[in-house]
Design a protein around this motif. Structure first.
Motif, short mmCIF file in Angstrom:
data_model
loop_
_atom_site.label_atom_id
_atom_site.label_comp_id
_atom_site.label_asym_id
_atom_site.label_seq_id
_atom_site.Cartn_x
_atom_site.Cartn_y
_atom_site.Cartn_z
N LYS A 1 0.94 -1.10 0.00
CA LYS A 1 -0.11 -0.15 0.10
C LYS A 1 0.75 1.16 0.07
O LYS A 1 1.69 1.27 0.71
CB LYS A 1 -0.89 0.08 1.17
N ILE A 2 0.36 2.19 -0.77
CA ILE A 2 1.27 3.33 -1.11
C ILE A 2 0.69 4.49 -0.13
O ILE A 2 -0.59 4.76 -0.44
CB ILE A 2 1.50 3.92 -2.59
N PHE A 3 1.55 4.98 0.69
CA PHE A 3 1.09 6.27 1.53
C PHE A 3 1.59 7.46 1.10
O PHE A 3 2.88 7.46 0.99
CB PHE A 3 1.53 5.96 2.93
N TYR A 4 0.97 8.29 0.51
CA TYR A 4 1.14 9.49 -0.21
C TYR A 4 1.51 10.77 0.93
O TYR A 4 0.55 10.72 1.72
CB TYR A 4 0.26 9.94 -1.38
N PHE A 5 2.25 11.64 0.55
CA PHE A 5 2.48 12.54 1.15
C PHE A 5 1.36 13.51 1.41
O PHE A 5 0.52 13.83 0.29
CB PHE A 5 3.60 13.37 0.95
N PRO A 6 0.88 14.34 2.10
CA PRO A 6 -0.20 15.09 2.53
C PRO A 6 -0.43 16.20 1.15
O PRO A 6 -1.53 16.68 0.69
CB PRO A 6 -0.44 15.49 3.60
N LYS A 7 0.64 16.86 0.78
CA LYS A 7 0.81 17.93 -0.27
C LYS A 7 1.82 17.59 -1.35
O LYS A 7 2.89 16.52 -1.01
CB LYS A 7 1.14 19.07 0.22
N PRO A 8 1.80 17.90 -2.54
CA PRO A 8 2.51 17.86 -3.28
C PRO A 8 4.31 18.34 -2.84
O PRO A 8 4.17 19.40 -2.06
CB PRO A 8 2.32 18.77 -4.66
#
Length: 727
Positions: free
Chosen positions: A71-78
């Motif tokens: 599962k990929i956890f993306y940073f909350p902002k670019p």
């Protein structure tokens, strides 16, 4: 490690930045502050991407999604991709696959354009501006702000060569980082805060040497080359990538010509030679290629020189040789010839049977393979003896300074040099203890050295090889404790060196396990030394010119240097300008500059580099091969070499094929050098002779002659070509 960019899975080396991962995948992100040879700082915030990584649970395994994949956890902002390191399993989304990224980049572009002036039609960068290109690709296409923009100083002279337009500056900080990290000169910085921020130098000027490089790396029209300013639009130029031959380094440059005139020189990238930097002499000292050129032959009639045709010049040579043999003709040429021209000159000397052939300037050279510029940059110790690198080979000084900050060379990817190498940092510490500078005169490089000794270079070199001088103990210890030491020998150390001294240097280098880089006297001295362009037994050298019955001189001006410039009976001069020597000649043939030639040169590390012909109007000028063809016709001989291909065929047996070299060049195998006594002493005066206010042919100028000109008020010292002018 495996990284996925826009659905494309890549295998990348550890430590790769996210922005390089994007370009390696064939995707694109805009950027303004990042640069291949500068530290990444994330100032412009244009290279935003969505990024995420898998996460390990308490059991040490990656957490899985519904499909059983990590599962990929993306940073909350670019995130800014130039300062972010790609990690194992990272997923990156660009504007191609993410609307969030596209909107974020468009918003950042709007901020960059908020106070930017709408003067693209009058900006020299128009048509070659990164801001224009990226605004078109990633901007909204229309401005939502109707208020008056911020106003600041325009046409503000940072120096005589560089003009700053503060309104156009987008605060990318490339120029500031360049001075701090490349030449090691902290002269530019941000002043004030917020919307009032501007770039300036507290000292009120920029140091001469490498200042012009900031005009290349500026992504907008804020920093402009004042010599080329308002000369033409980018799409009007004919762009010719070639090699600079103003010193032995052989930097890659692009010659920009318009309507047959050389208007601008910009740096080209060659990772192995100059990386992406050139000196100010190579960038700004090109006006001689335009001004007061010889455009047609001249012959002497009734004691006066008059314009003539090539046929008339051939007839005059035939008349002047009456009663003389072809073997009476002495042949002397400048050391900035191409290898093809040198091969043609050697063949011509063999065909005429003359023993008097020479090139100038030259000095004793080693037979062993020289250290490469990459060797210098990656060394752990460098010893410089008898060299003023800013005069003799300026870019070598940059490679030495690169060594002091760790010798970190950017990684090379399929898309080229790494855009953001995360190993590079702002304000890098320089390890001064790894550099020793020894010589009789103080130099700029000595200010960066941990070991500085003022003593005569020949004595210093002799003492170092013998190991008996206590003053040189620290230098000897530096070499002994290094694994990759490089010894750089300059003019002062090599001038007048005997064969015994040269062999002793090579033996010492082998014992001490170090590499040696000897700075040649001329741009192609090393290459021409592989050809038999030295006096044969019983022949006259260049200093003995007055003793010759007939002489042919190409690119040399001995009269301008205060020496005799005529043979006893007849003299032919082949040059780009009407020099003092040409004024005394019987026949004058117009020559091409090296910007107008196709051919090959060999730089100080033995690298064969290509020259391409720029679109300049040379009128009736000819290269040395064609000039020798005319002289052969006047002598009633069949030309031994016809054209460039014939000369390249002669070179192939010695240096291999030179017909289709890559732009980065090829290091040639070590070749036995032809040895002969030196003609006379020559000291390099690169800055003086290359940045004259008048287009004299100054390749043979000596410091003494320059001093006389200054005292007479004829030469304002260190006054360069008038920016933007034709005079």
């Amino acid at each position: 490690m495996k990284v996925t960019v826009d659905g494309v899975e890549l295998e990348l080396p550890a430590g790769t930045s996210a922005i390089d991962a994007v370009f390696q995948a064939g995707s694109d992100v805009p950027y303004f502050c990042a640069h291949q040879y500068l530290s990444p700082i994330g100032a412009c915030r244009m290279c935003l991407v969505e990024a995420g990584t898998p996460r390990k649970g308490k059991d040490g395994n990656f957490e899985l999604d519904e499909s059983g994949q990590p599962k990929i956890f993306y940073f909350p902002k670019p995130m800014a991709s130039c300062t972010m390191q790609a990690t194992e399993g990272m997923h990156i989304k660009t504007a191609r696959t993410s609307e969030v990224v596209a909107k974020s980049q468009a918003g950042m572009m709007e901020f960059h354009l908020l106070n930017h002036p709408l003067d693209c039609p009058t900006c020299d960068k128009g048509g070659a501006c990164e801001l224009q290109d990226r605004a078109f690709e990633y901007g909204y296409g229309a401005s939502r702000y109707g208020f008056d923009r911020r106003h600041a100083d325009k046409h503000y002279a940072l120096s005589e060569f560089v003009i700053l337009d503060q309104e156009r500056c987008i605060h990318c900080k490339r120029c500031v980082r360049y001075f701090e990290e490349i030449p090691g000169q902290e002269v530019l910085d941000f002043i004030e805060r917020g919307g009032h921020t501007f770039i300036d130098t507290q000292e009120g000027g920029l140091p001469t040497g490498f200042q012009g490089n900031i005009t290349d790396i500026c992504p907008v029209g804020a920093l402009l080359d004042n010599v080329a300013r308002f000369r033409g639009r980018n799409w009007e130029y004919d762009h010719t990538p070639t090699t600079c031959t103003l010193c032995p380094v052989g930097c890659s440059v692009t010659v920009d010509a318009r309507n047959g005139r050389l208007e601008r020189i910009v740096a080209g990238e060659n990772r192995d030679v100059n990386e992406m930097w050139i000196c100010d002499a190579g960038r700004f000292g090109h006006s001689f290629a335009n001004n007061d050129r010889l455009t047609q032959p001249m012959i002497r009639e009734d004691g006066e020189l008059r314009a003539a045709t090539w046929d008339e010049a051939v007839a005059a040579i035939r008349t002047g040789m009456t009663g003389l043999n072809a073997s009476d003709l002495a042949l002397y040429a400048s050391a900035d010839l191409t290898l093809e021209e040198g091969a043609a000159l050697e063949a011509f000397a063999d065909a005429t049977g003359t023993r008097s052939v020479d090139h100038f300037p030259r000095q004793p050279l080693l037979n062993s393979a020289p250290a490469t510029l990459t060797d210098v940059a990656t060394a752990d110790a460098v010893v410089v003896i008898g060299a003023d690198l800013m005069e003799e080979a300026p870019v070598v000084q940059l490679r030495v300074l690169e060594m002091l900050k760790g010798g970190l060379l950017p990684t090379e990817f399929l898309h080229g040099t790494a855009i953001a190498d995360l190993r590079m940092v702002e304000r890098p510490a320089r390890r001064r203890e790894q550099l020793a500078v020894i010589g009789s005169a103080d130099t700029e490089l000595a200010g960066h050295a941990g070991i500085r000794l003022t003593m005569a270079a020949p004595e210093a070199l002799d003492a170092l090889m013998k190991g008996g001088d206590p003053l040189l103990g620290a230098t000897a210890d530096l070499i002994a404790g290094a694994k990759n030491a490089v010894l750089i020998l300059g003019h002062e150390a090599l001038q007048g060196a005997t064969e015994q001294t040269l062999r002793a240097i090579e033996a010492y280098a082998q014992r001490a396990k170090l590499k040696v880089l000897a700075i040649p006297a001329g741009a192609n001295s090393l290459g021409l030394a592989t050809l038999n362009l030295v006096p044969r037994q019983g022949g006259l050298n260049y200093a003995q010119l007055p003793q010759a019955q007939v002489a042919f001189l190409s690119g040399l001006d001995p009269v301008g240097a205060g020496r005799p410039g005529r043979a006893a009976r007849f003299t032919v001069v082949h040059d780009t300008h009407f020099t003092a020597t040409a004024a005394q000649a019987d026949v004058v043939l117009p020559a091409l500059t090296n910007y107008e030639k196709r051919g090959t040169t060999m730089n100080l590390e033995g690298r064969l580099l290509p020259l391409q012909q720029a679109a300049l109007n040379g009128h009736e000028s000819a290269d040395l091969i064609r000039a020798l063809t005319a002289v052969a016709e006047g002598l009633g001989l069949r030309p031994p070499v016809r054209g460039l291909r014939g000369a390249q065929a002669l070179l192939e047996s010695r240096l291999g094929s030179v017909a289709s070299l890559p732009e980065r060049g090829v290091v040639a195998a070590p070749t036995k050098r032809f040895e002969a006594p030196l003609a006379y002493e020559h000291r390099p005066v690169l800055w003086t002779e290359r940045m004259l206010p008048t287009p004299l042919s100054s390749r043979a100028l000596t410091p003494e002659y320059v001093d006389r000109l200054v005292e007479a008020g004829e030469l304002p010292m260190y006054t360069p070509v008038h920016p933007g002018g034709d005079d």
